[in-house]
Design an enzyme around this catalytic site. Sequence first.
Site, PDB file in Angstrom:
ATOM      1  N   PHE A  66      41.232   3.751  36.262  1.00  0.00           N
ATOM      2  CA  PHE A  66      41.001   2.998  37.494  1.00  0.00           C
ATOM      3  C   PHE A  66      42.106   1.998  37.797  1.00  0.00           C
ATOM      4  CE2 PHE A  66      39.461  -0.277  34.649  1.00  0.00           C
ATOM      5  CZ  PHE A  66      39.546  -1.466  35.350  1.00  0.00           C
ATOM      6  N   LYS A  67      42.852   1.589  36.776  1.00  0.00           N
ATOM      7  CA  LYS A  67      43.921   0.612  36.999  1.00  0.00           C
ATOM      8  C   LYS A  67      44.980   1.138  37.972  1.00  0.00           C
ATOM      9  CE  LYS A  67      42.135  -2.182  33.917  1.00  0.00           C
ATOM     10  NZ  LYS A  67      42.696  -2.533  32.625  1.00  0.00           N
ATOM     11  N   ASP A  68      45.112   2.466  38.065  1.00  0.00           N
ATOM     12  CA  ASP A  68      46.107   3.041  38.979  1.00  0.00           C
ATOM     13  C   ASP A  68      45.883   2.603  40.423  1.00  0.00           C
ATOM     14  OD1 ASP A  68      47.488   4.528  37.031  1.00  0.00           O
ATOM     15  OD2 ASP A  68      46.107   6.214  37.206  1.00  0.00           O
TER      16      ASP A  68
END
Length: 465
Positions: free
Chosen positions: A111-113
């Site tokens: 999800f950090k992307d």
Amino acid sequence: MEFISTRGNVSNIGFIDAFMMGLGDDGGLLVPNEIPAVSPETLQKWQELSYQELVLEIFALFTNGEIPEQDLKALVNASYATFRHPEVTPVRKLKDDLYLLELFHGPTFAFKDIALQFMGQLYTYVAAKQNKKIHILGATSGDTGASAIEGVKGKKGIKICILHPHGKVSKVQELQMTTVQDDNVLNLSVDGNFDDCQRMIKDLFADLDFKASNHLAAINSINFVRIMAQTVYYFYAYFQVTKETEVKQVSFSVPTGNFGDIFAGYLAKRMGLPVDKLILATNENNILERFVLEGVYKPGDFRTTYSPSMDIQVASNFERYLYYVLGEDAAQIRFLMETFKSEGEIVITGEALAKVQAEFGAHGVLGQECLDTIKKYEAASGYLLDPHSACGVAAADKYETEGGLTISLATAHPAKFNEAIELCGIEQQFPEQISALFEKPQRQTRVDGSLESVVRELKAFYNGN
């Protein structure tokens, strides 16, 4: 809109300056001086937007027109062109009252992307526009590092150094960071845990002379732009689910260790998104669960778990929420954070605690419950959850209410955490991009857990040695 610090000694700065400052110069966290309000009429208009269109609408509320509209559109389109799914963050139904928001379709399968691809583009844009050096410095419990590196590797004018705790991230997480061969990337494998890495990052940003002379820029969720970008998918998920159901209000279950992802949900709710409960899912490192249930914020013994990205005791974004729950009283926040630094504990009671418990649920998912949840849903539906997403689903199941609907955040692809999947007796197929990592050479520098060792490596890297 302008940005201010939770500790009151930074105020009236614009969006780009807030982005570049990262951590407030007074040691606090930057927040908007006023949370933008989104009306029901605007929500209705936004319902049919694509993900990229929704990003532009929400970002416009925070960026103050500092980035020309066409430039911002180009940055957003470039950020999400790397995603494998056309919807960027698709939603799928797990069962009648539970939906899953898939946040792992970006280049590093986490999800950090979603925030860091945009931040990488924005740092590149600022470096070119202002003709300045930018040295990104961050710490990771596993996913932030790979996403941040992916966003800026090989980019002119930018260097990035990421600290990760040696031996305490999954093998795939380690490989995603350390197989990058670009010369503008430095990986420091630090003897210690994530909290040690994070503390050193905050210490270096708090040293204003070091920060200025070394052109430091923040990639961790101390940077408000991380929160801003993550807020978008709460709106998007709500729109996708309410198109299919009669429900007009939903709850979100969020696996979190640093309080950043769930704070983005809190911000969305404050902006006007019809959110019922924000369910905070942790693992054995359950300081945040204790805070919600008892009002006590006190780090305990660090535990290594099946969900290593949440192996965090001191949550970076907790101060932002504390600021709001205590009535935006910067003087009180300064006092409490100094007390925490000296005594290692914050306690809230009375009306403030009642407010926390009205807004949040919390569940610490222990190891066996995490594995059992993975096995349960794989057997029932064929859907394979990674261990962090499984914590979110387990917490959602605990708070299941009649007639309610919960969206649980799937924060990573299970291939990133095969150690846990194997313990469930499940054999999974790795995506080609992840399988290829095991054939690549690694490049990283191991350092002891002292700030002096980290500073020595940073100076050599920044000076080109």
